[in-house]
Design a protein around this motif. Structure first.
Motif, mmCIF file in Angstrom:
data_model
loop_
_atom_site.group_PDB
_atom_site.id
_atom_site.type_symbol
_atom_site.label_atom_id
_atom_site.label_comp_id
_atom_site.label_asym_id
_atom_site.label_seq_id
_atom_site.Cartn_x
_atom_site.Cartn_y
_atom_site.Cartn_z
ATOM 1 N N VAL A 170 6.654 -1.199 16.459
ATOM 2 C CA VAL A 170 7.077 -2.228 15.502
ATOM 3 C C VAL A 170 6.307 -3.519 15.759
ATOM 4 O O VAL A 170 5.832 -4.168 14.825
ATOM 5 C CB VAL A 170 8.606 -2.444 15.572
ATOM 6 C CG1 VAL A 170 9.018 -3.678 14.783
ATOM 7 C CG2 VAL A 170 9.338 -1.207 15.058
ATOM 8 N N HIS A 171 6.144 -3.884 17.012
ATOM 9 C CA HIS A 171 5.382 -5.087 17.357
ATOM 10 C C HIS A 171 3.940 -4.995 16.860
ATOM 11 O O HIS A 171 3.397 -5.958 16.300
ATOM 12 C CB HIS A 171 5.418 -5.317 18.868
ATOM 13 C CG HIS A 171 4.638 -6.501 19.316
ATOM 14 N ND1 HIS A 171 5.072 -7.794 19.115
ATOM 15 C CD2 HIS A 171 3.429 -6.591 19.930
ATOM 16 C CE1 HIS A 171 4.160 -8.627 19.587
ATOM 17 N NE2 HIS A 171 3.156 -7.913 20.088
ATOM 18 N N LEU A 172 3.291 -3.847 17.037
ATOM 19 C CA LEU A 172 1.906 -3.666 16.592
ATOM 20 C C LEU A 172 1.769 -3.746 15.072
ATOM 21 O O LEU A 172 0.723 -4.149 14.562
ATOM 22 C CB LEU A 172 1.353 -2.330 17.087
ATOM 23 C CG LEU A 172 1.032 -2.243 18.566
ATOM 24 C CD1 LEU A 172 0.726 -0.801 18.966
ATOM 25 C CD2 LEU A 172 -0.138 -3.152 18.919
ATOM 26 N N CYS A 173 2.811 -3.368 14.346
ATOM 27 C CA CYS A 173 2.767 -3.409 12.878
ATOM 28 C C CYS A 173 2.875 -4.834 12.328
ATOM 29 O O CYS A 173 2.521 -5.068 11.176
ATOM 30 C CB CYS A 173 3.894 -2.566 12.291
ATOM 31 S SG CYS A 173 3.633 -0.795 12.469
ATOM 32 N N CYS A 174 3.365 -5.769 13.114
ATOM 33 C CA CYS A 174 3.540 -7.155 12.689
ATOM 34 C C CYS A 174 4.437 -7.266 11.457
ATOM 35 O O CYS A 174 3.992 -7.709 10.384
ATOM 36 C CB CYS A 174 2.194 -7.822 12.414
ATOM 37 S SG CYS A 174 1.049 -7.792 13.779
ATOM 38 N N ILE A 206 0.842 -1.197 0.000
ATOM 39 C CA ILE A 206 0.000 0.000 0.000
ATOM 40 C C ILE A 206 0.879 1.249 0.000
ATOM 41 O O ILE A 206 0.685 2.159 -0.802
ATOM 42 C CB ILE A 206 -0.984 -0.035 1.187
ATOM 43 C CG1 ILE A 206 -1.937 -1.225 1.004
ATOM 44 C CG2 ILE A 206 -1.743 1.286 1.297
ATOM 45 C CD1 ILE A 206 -2.802 -1.545 2.202
ATOM 46 N N ILE A 207 1.844 1.300 0.911
ATOM 47 C CA ILE A 207 2.893 2.313 0.830
ATOM 48 C C ILE A 207 4.005 1.636 0.045
ATOM 49 O O ILE A 207 4.653 0.712 0.534
ATOM 50 C CB ILE A 207 3.382 2.767 2.223
ATOM 51 C CG1 ILE A 207 2.228 3.285 3.077
ATOM 52 C CG2 ILE A 207 4.497 3.808 2.092
ATOM 53 C CD1 ILE A 207 1.493 4.476 2.510
ATOM 54 N N LEU A 210 -4.001 1.906 11.262
ATOM 55 C CA LEU A 210 -2.870 2.123 12.165
ATOM 56 C C LEU A 210 -3.274 2.997 13.350
ATOM 57 O O LEU A 210 -2.875 2.720 14.487
ATOM 58 C CB LEU A 210 -1.688 2.730 11.409
ATOM 59 C CG LEU A 210 -0.992 1.795 10.418
ATOM 60 C CD1 LEU A 210 0.080 2.545 9.641
ATOM 61 C CD2 LEU A 210 -0.427 0.569 11.104
ATOM 62 N N PHE A 211 -4.070 4.030 13.121
ATOM 63 C CA PHE A 211 -4.538 4.863 14.233
ATOM 64 C C PHE A 211 -5.351 4.022 15.221
ATOM 65 O O PHE A 211 -5.214 4.163 16.431
ATOM 66 C CB PHE A 211 -5.371 6.052 13.737
ATOM 67 C CG PHE A 211 -4.559 7.273 13.442
ATOM 68 C CD1 PHE A 211 -3.960 7.999 14.475
ATOM 69 C CD2 PHE A 211 -4.382 7.710 12.146
ATOM 70 C CE1 PHE A 211 -3.205 9.133 14.208
ATOM 71 C CE2 PHE A 211 -3.625 8.846 11.873
ATOM 72 C CZ PHE A 211 -3.037 9.556 12.904
ATOM 73 N N PHE A 251 5.041 -5.304 6.240
ATOM 74 C CA PHE A 251 4.377 -5.543 7.512
ATOM 75 C C PHE A 251 2.906 -5.794 7.226
ATOM 76 O O PHE A 251 2.381 -5.417 6.182
ATOM 77 C CB PHE A 251 4.620 -4.427 8.541
ATOM 78 C CG PHE A 251 4.019 -3.080 8.231
ATOM 79 C CD1 PHE A 251 2.774 -2.735 8.719
ATOM 80 C CD2 PHE A 251 4.722 -2.149 7.492
ATOM 81 C CE1 PHE A 251 2.228 -1.490 8.462
ATOM 82 C CE2 PHE A 251 4.197 -0.900 7.237
ATOM 83 C CZ PHE A 251 2.935 -0.568 7.723
ATOM 84 N N TYR A 252 2.279 -6.486 8.140
ATOM 85 C CA TYR A 252 0.943 -7.031 7.929
ATOM 86 C C TYR A 252 -0.035 -6.034 7.305
ATOM 87 O O TYR A 252 -0.698 -6.342 6.330
ATOM 88 C CB TYR A 252 0.400 -7.562 9.255
ATOM 89 C CG TYR A 252 -1.017 -8.081 9.161
ATOM 90 C CD1 TYR A 252 -1.272 -9.303 8.563
ATOM 91 C CD2 TYR A 252 -2.084 -7.345 9.646
ATOM 92 C CE1 TYR A 252 -2.569 -9.788 8.456
ATOM 93 C CE2 TYR A 252 -3.379 -7.813 9.549
ATOM 94 C CZ TYR A 252 -3.615 -9.030 8.952
ATOM 95 O OH TYR A 252 -4.897 -9.490 8.844
ATOM 96 N N TYR A 253 -0.123 -4.856 7.856
ATOM 97 C CA TYR A 253 -1.143 -3.907 7.411
ATOM 98 C C TYR A 253 -0.799 -3.225 6.096
ATOM 99 O O TYR A 253 -1.666 -2.629 5.468
ATOM 100 C CB TYR A 253 -1.386 -2.844 8.490
ATOM 101 C CG TYR A 253 -1.855 -3.438 9.787
ATOM 102 C CD1 TYR A 253 -3.145 -3.942 9.911
ATOM 103 C CD2 TYR A 253 -1.013 -3.526 10.884
ATOM 104 C CE1 TYR A 253 -3.580 -4.504 11.088
ATOM 105 C CE2 TYR A 253 -1.440 -4.090 12.073
ATOM 106 C CZ TYR A 253 -2.729 -4.577 12.160
ATOM 107 O OH TYR A 253 -3.159 -5.138 13.328
ATOM 108 N N ASN A 254 0.445 -3.295 5.670
ATOM 109 C CA ASN A 254 0.866 -2.603 4.458
ATOM 110 C C ASN A 254 0.731 -3.469 3.205
ATOM 111 O O ASN A 254 1.012 -2.999 2.112
ATOM 112 C CB ASN A 254 2.319 -2.120 4.600
ATOM 113 C CG ASN A 254 2.716 -1.179 3.489
ATOM 114 O OD1 ASN A 254 1.947 -0.313 3.092
ATOM 115 N ND2 ASN A 254 3.921 -1.357 2.973
#
Length: 132
Positions: free
Chosen positions: A88-92, A27-28, A73-74, A37-40
């Motif tokens: 970093v941990h939250l981003c997986c 995505i980015i 992310l927010f 990372f998981y969300y990206n």
């Protein structure tokens, strides 16, 4: 954002857009400072990924994905300040190299005694832009 959410937001995919295998899409973009990372990452059908409405050719789709990532992310980070390790941990991150890249990006953000405001951290993770 999940693939079905993207499809609904765009009013469905055409038959041509549904064709082909699923491909990973950052995505980015990596060229914008994004990493694994998981969300990206979202998996997109080949026909859509490289098609006219795909994120590489359609600014509307690109912004839709980036804004969804920002909002996610927010939500994940919450309101309080966090350390780089917590963020970093939250981003997986998907591997050690990605974790190190996220950590390096955070070092560029404004911090308060080693803790980061969610907005500052997210801006850095998203390559310096929040895409409002």
């Amino acid at each position: 954002m999940q693939l079905y959410e993207l499809e609904n937001a765009l009013g469905g995919f055409t038959t041509e857009e549904r064709m082909g295998r699923l491909e990973k899409h950052h995505i980015i973009f990596r060229s914008q400072g994004g990493c694994d990372f998981y969300y990206n990452i979202i998996e997109l059908p080949l026909g859509f990924h490289h098609g006219d409405r795909g994120p590489h050719k359609c600014r509307k789709t690109d912004l839709l994905l980036k804004r969804s990532l920002r909002d996610t992310l927010f939500m994940e980070f919450g309101r309080g300040r966090k350390t780089a390790e917590e963020i970093v941990h939250l981003c997986c991150p998907m591997n050690r190299k990605s974790a190190e890249k996220l950590h390096r990006r955070l070092l560029q953000a404004k911090n308060y005694a080693g803790k980061y405001e969610p907005e500052d951290a997210i801006r850095e993770i998203m390559g310096g832009n929040l895409y409002w």
